[in-house]
Design an enzyme around this catalytic site. Structure first.
Site, PDB file in Angstrom:
ATOM      1  N   CYS A   1       0.875  -1.173   0.000  1.00 43.42           N
ATOM      2  CA  CYS A   1       0.000   0.000   0.000  1.00 43.42           C
ATOM      3  C   CYS A   1       0.912   1.223   0.000  1.00 43.42           C
ATOM      4  CB  CYS A   1      -0.979  -0.012   1.168  1.00 43.42           C
ATOM      5  SG  CYS A   1      -0.237   0.104   2.782  1.00 43.42           S
TER       6      CYS A   1
ATOM      7  N   CYS B   1      -4.724  -1.114  -1.039  1.00 34.25           N
ATOM      8  CA  CYS B   1      -5.293   0.229  -0.976  1.00 34.25           C
ATOM      9  C   CYS B   1      -6.740   0.194  -1.460  1.00 34.25           C
ATOM     10  CB  CYS B   1      -4.462   1.184  -1.818  1.00 34.25           C
ATOM     11  SG  CYS B   1      -4.080   0.522  -3.440  1.00 34.25           S
TER      12      CYS B   1
ATOM     13  N   CYS C   1      -3.343   3.556  -5.761  1.00 35.44           N
ATOM     14  CA  CYS C   1      -2.593   2.338  -5.447  1.00 35.44           C
ATOM     15  C   CYS C   1      -1.241   2.396  -6.137  1.00 35.44           C
ATOM     16  CB  CYS C   1      -3.335   1.109  -5.947  1.00 35.44           C
ATOM     17  SG  CYS C   1      -4.828   0.736  -5.043  1.00 35.44           S
TER      18      CYS C   1
END
Length: 159
Positions: free
Chosen positions: A7, A79, A87
């Site tokens: 992430c 994400c 992302c």
């Protein structure tokens, strides 16, 4: 097989994924986590939740994808692109799948409501990890097309 939970900040969701995966994983599989712009610290609520669940937090730290100990075979972005979050796109010859989860670090409200947001993220990730680990992994390691399809299917599962 090395799995990277990726992430942006590497303080909540990817940490929860890494720790939970390594707690449940069979021999030959290992998870790590990283962020494209790491915060530099693991969110204290992530650590507290993992401790309550009996999952080791030893060695967990917020780190950059530039400093990975191994090259991943699989990258799982966690994400929440549906929430307008960008992302990071890991470059390299790996299987990629998106397992989006809302970021509990942005939760607001009472302590109980914020803790509930962390627990929701954890439960979603744990359910997806358990679903992956229930598959015939030895077969899937040799069938990247099928493995990718399973990863994508799992990325849409909710507990």
């Amino acid at each position: 097989m090395n799995v990277l939970f990726l992430c942006t900040g590497n303080s909540c969701r990817s940490i929860l994924g890494e720790a939970t995966f390594n707690h449940l994983t069979p021999a030959g599989w290992r998870a790590m986590s990283a962020g494209s712009k790491p915060t530099g610290q693991v969110h204290p609520r992530s650590l507290a939740l993992l401790n309550r669940e009996g999952i080791s937090t030893k060695g967990l730290h917020s780190k950059s994808w530039d400093n990975l100990p191994q090259t991943p075979d699989i990258v799982l972005t966690v994400c929440a692109s549906a929430a307008g979050e960008t992302c990071p796109a890991y470059l390299g010859p790996v299987l990629r799948s998106h397992w989006g989860v809302e970021d509990p670090a942005h939760a607001t409200g009472s302590n109980e409501e914020i803790d509930a947001a962390f627990m929701t993220a954890y439960r979603i990730l744990r359910h997806r990890i358990e679903t992956l680990l229930a598959l015939p992994l030895a077969e899937l390691e040799n069938d990247p097309v099928r493995l990718k399809a399973e990863l994508d299917r799992i990325g849409n599962l909710l507990p």
